[in-house]
Write an enzyme that holds these catalytic residues in place. Sequence first.
Site, short mmCIF file in Angstrom:
data_model
loop_
_atom_site.label_atom_id
_atom_site.label_comp_id
_atom_site.label_asym_id
_atom_site.label_seq_id
_atom_site.Cartn_x
_atom_site.Cartn_y
_atom_site.Cartn_z
N HIS A 1 0.73 -1.10 -0.04
CA HIS A 1 0.05 -0.05 -0.08
C HIS A 1 0.91 1.42 0.13
CE1 HIS A 1 -3.96 -1.70 0.46
NE2 HIS A 1 -3.45 -2.66 1.20
N ASP B 1 -0.66 -4.78 6.14
CA ASP B 1 -1.64 -5.65 5.48
C ASP B 1 -1.50 -5.76 3.91
OD1 ASP B 1 -4.07 -3.44 4.13
OD2 ASP B 1 -2.19 -2.97 5.03
N GLU B 2 -1.85 -6.87 3.34
CA GLU B 2 -1.80 -7.13 1.98
C GLU B 2 -0.41 -6.91 1.21
OE1 GLU B 2 -6.10 -6.54 0.84
OE2 GLU B 2 -5.29 -4.82 1.21
N ALA B 3 0.67 -7.40 1.80
CA ALA B 3 1.94 -7.35 1.26
C ALA B 3 2.17 -8.25 0.27
CB ALA B 3 3.21 -7.46 2.30
#
Length: 496
Positions: free
Chosen positions: A244, A307-309
């Site tokens: 992100h 998150d969401e790496a």
Amino acid sequence: PVPLSSVVPIPVSATATSGVTHTLTAATKIYAQSGSTPASDIGGYLAAILRPSTGLPLPVVPAPNSAPADGIALLLTGAPAAVGAQGYQLDITAANVTLRANQPAGLFAGVQTLRQLLPPAVESTTVQPGPWEIAGGHIVDYPRFGYRGAMLDVARHFFGVAAVRRYIDQLALYKVNYLHLHLADDQGWRIAINSWPNLAVYGGSTAVGGGPGGYYTQADYSGLVAYAASRYITIIPEIDMPGHTNAALASYAQLNCNGVAPPLYTGTNVGFSSLCVPLELTYTFIDQVIGELAALTPGPYLHIGGDEASSTTPADYTTFINRVQQIVAAHGKTVLGWHDVVHATPLPSTVAQFWGTTTTDSAVAAAAAAGTKVLMSPANRTYLDMKYRNNTRLGQKWAGLIDVNQAYGWNPGNYLGGVGETSVLGVEAPLWTETIRTTADIDFMAFPRLPAIAELGWSAYATHDLTVFKTRLGAQGPRWRVMGINYYHSTQVTWP
Ligand SMILES: CC1=[NH+][C@H]2[C@@H](O1)O[C@H](CO)[C@@H](O)[C@@H]2O
């Protein structure tokens, strides 16, 4: 008058004194604990709500040493120890209203209850006919969880200072005490960092959909911190990383492993960006960003995202998160991270914010067993960007549809397997803003679901009753209409 049982969040204990009503008059004074600036400030806050609608003078004066025999008293003496630092005792007789707390935060919470015991018209900014009656009774109240939060994503779409202050005022009514600002993501960097000026100037120049974006100067941010503090709300800044991070990577080519800055991103995909883990400059960058942010943030927490790496290898993710936790700790802050961080090595003080849609997560349960505290934000219960129904214009539905029953119908203290009451720090309701652009949009998604999450955070689970809650929630509708809050008229609630 409004019944004691109508309050949201419902108090731990409230006993009405039948036939007793306190009426505010032109002679009513607001007595604030003498010698306490916070008590006096809270008196001023209460007066600023009551004066415009009642037209009464309501002077704020120092309380005499003995409890005042008339008026509204805000005292920092005589509260039961059981109410702790955030609770209060409220006694309403025909002669006076006496609010006692151990700490100013407790007085502020009690003022929200008192506010709700007055007719909804009290929220008006213009003088309304009275009478201004408060039902007689005795309330002893304190929160189940110390952390009751809301998150506003100001990265996907930017919301200026006025919009955030408005949200802060709304959160205060429901005893929310943390506001997590999601300040950076792929689509925007929203806080000026002096040592890396392009982050805000360039990285903050657009938004989802290609709009003009925006950012907070450090003065803006400090102003929000102070405004939130005046409502006993602590600001938690989030710089989401290593994923992100497209806005940062677009702002400085040298932050990219290949030395090439990607273009600014205005879409809504996730998982495509990553800071360059092997690059030493990355940690200089993070140390300087975190350093400036920590200096502007009096609160204990700093959120590092995590998150969401998907574009970071698991090994690099662990290396990165472990190193960034040390950087945050070196700046005197406690790490908050999305629960993905449990796949690295959380520091003992690191808090994992659960955003899953399951009621089991073995990695989070293992971390909890090892002492990690968990902040409960299950996406299918607390995500305010989820649609209410399929035909809801705003929002998304990847975590499922969330209306009032779904938002209220769970117990944060035993929701996630292996994460019991003592592991739960509290609850938080995130509002992601891919589809949210205006304060009217924020209102629509936050109300009526945010008060449900606020009640789950504050009220004893013994008081948990969906039917009773929805009656009390419905009674908030007239108040929201007076306040100009654009709430969703959920078909699961009867709205008077
Ligand atoms: C922690 C987390 N990461 C994702 C996920 O929540 O869903 C959000 C939308 O609901 C999205 O905006 C966010 O980037």
